[in-house]
Enzyme design. Structure first.
Site, PDB file in Angstrom:
ATOM      1  N   SER A  87       0.858  -1.191   0.000  1.00  0.00           N
ATOM      2  CA  SER A  87       0.000   0.000   0.000  1.00  0.00           C
ATOM      3  C   SER A  87       0.888   1.233   0.000  1.00  0.00           C
ATOM      4  O   SER A  87       2.022   1.203   0.485  1.00  0.00           O
ATOM      5  CB  SER A  87      -0.896   0.013   1.241  1.00  0.00           C
ATOM      6  OG  SER A  87      -1.564   1.248   1.381  1.00  0.00           O
ATOM      7  N   TYR A 114      -1.439  -0.245  10.365  1.00  0.00           N
ATOM      8  CA  TYR A 114      -1.555  -0.656   8.958  1.00  0.00           C
ATOM      9  C   TYR A 114      -0.315  -0.204   8.183  1.00  0.00           C
ATOM     10  O   TYR A 114       0.245  -0.965   7.388  1.00  0.00           O
ATOM     11  CB  TYR A 114      -2.815  -0.047   8.360  1.00  0.00           C
ATOM     12  CG  TYR A 114      -3.068  -0.417   6.918  1.00  0.00           C
ATOM     13  CD1 TYR A 114      -3.564  -1.668   6.585  1.00  0.00           C
ATOM     14  CD2 TYR A 114      -2.822   0.492   5.892  1.00  0.00           C
ATOM     15  CE1 TYR A 114      -3.814  -2.011   5.258  1.00  0.00           C
ATOM     16  CE2 TYR A 114      -3.066   0.159   4.567  1.00  0.00           C
ATOM     17  CZ  TYR A 114      -3.550  -1.093   4.256  1.00  0.00           C
ATOM     18  OH  TYR A 114      -3.786  -1.434   2.948  1.00  0.00           O
TER      19      TYR A 114
END
Length: 258
Positions: free
Chosen positions: A151, A164
């Site tokens: 990501s 995350y």
């Protein structure tokens, strides 16, 4: 003269295929001719996706897989190869997130994210790579591909998504390490770093005040669609990517450079 990426004769395993990007990856790989193995915990959703792919002339198999369970990983990969044949392409896509300030993160929150995004991704890739390496020793010209879905959050800090970010930063460096060790076996390992993509998981958020405010802060005031990743996933999955190894591919509409 035009050129198309053809995956006829390839077997592609997609984890986290029951929704979001994983579902889109499975569809586009099947459309390109790959036999697709759909893996996740939500088997009924996978069966629906299999029916959709087959209705369009593609080939798909369903495999139950929990990436947080090492025994499930080993059994799932073995099941995949029994059902579909040797895996040529792995789309290592399973991922989860929580949203909170770092001071509010509990050990349970941390383990929930890291066990799926980092530990799970590592051991899925490891199990598939072991089999790829054995085959490569008997057939050194055979091409293999592992695509880890990281990501843009692994490349820059994002408020309220700290754990995350940590988990996806680890996936990025994991990708480089795998590319270094496994490249000699014709296993190309690369990472995708998507930016903000509109999926069923976050779709409602973009209609909220906070979501609209975030969109206005993006370089072109828009979020992406799952199909925006199709071209890159096809390239990295194909034999045409033979000289791409250890690359971290950012696909975020310019967010990371803003």
């Amino acid at each position: 003269m035009g050129r198309s990426l053809n995956l006829e004769g390839k077997v592609a395993m997609v984890t986290g295929a029951s929704s979001g990007l994983g579902m889109q990856f499975a569809k586009v790989l099947a459309q390109a001719g790959a036999k697709v193995v759909l893996a996740s915990r939500r088997v009924e959703r996978l069966k629906e996706l299999r029916a959709e792919i087959e209705s369009q002339g593609g080939a798909a198999h369903v495999v139950p897989l929990d990436v947080t369970d090492y025994d499930s990983i080993r059994a799932g990969v073995a099941h995949a190869e029994t059902e579909a044949g040797a895996i040529d392409i792995l789309i290592n896509n399973s991922g989860v997130s929580t949203q909170q300030k770092l001071v509010d993160v509990t050990p349970q929150d941390f383990d929930y994210v890291v066990d799926t995004n980092t530990r799970g991704a590592f051991f899925v890739a490891q199990e598939v790579a072991k089999r790829m390496i054995r085959r490569s020793k008997g057939d050194p010209q055979r091409q293999h591909r592992i695509i880890n879905v990281a990501s843009v959050a692994g490349q820059r800090a994002i408020s309220m998504l700290g754990v995350y970010c940590v988990s996806k930063a680890a996936v990025i460096h994991m990708t480089r390490s795998m590319a270094l060790e496994w490249g000699r076996y014709n296993i190309n390992v690369n990472a995708l770093c998507p930016g903000y993509i509109d999926t069923e998981i976050n779709h409602d958020h973009w209609q909220t005040e906070a979501g609209r405010k975030l969109i206005q802060m993006l370089p072109r005031q828009r979020v992406g669609e799952p199909g925006d990743l199709d071209g890159l996933i096809l390239l990295l999955a194909s034999d045409d990517s033979r000289f791409i190894n250890g690359s971290i591919m950012t696909i975020d509409d310019g967010l990371a450079v803003g």
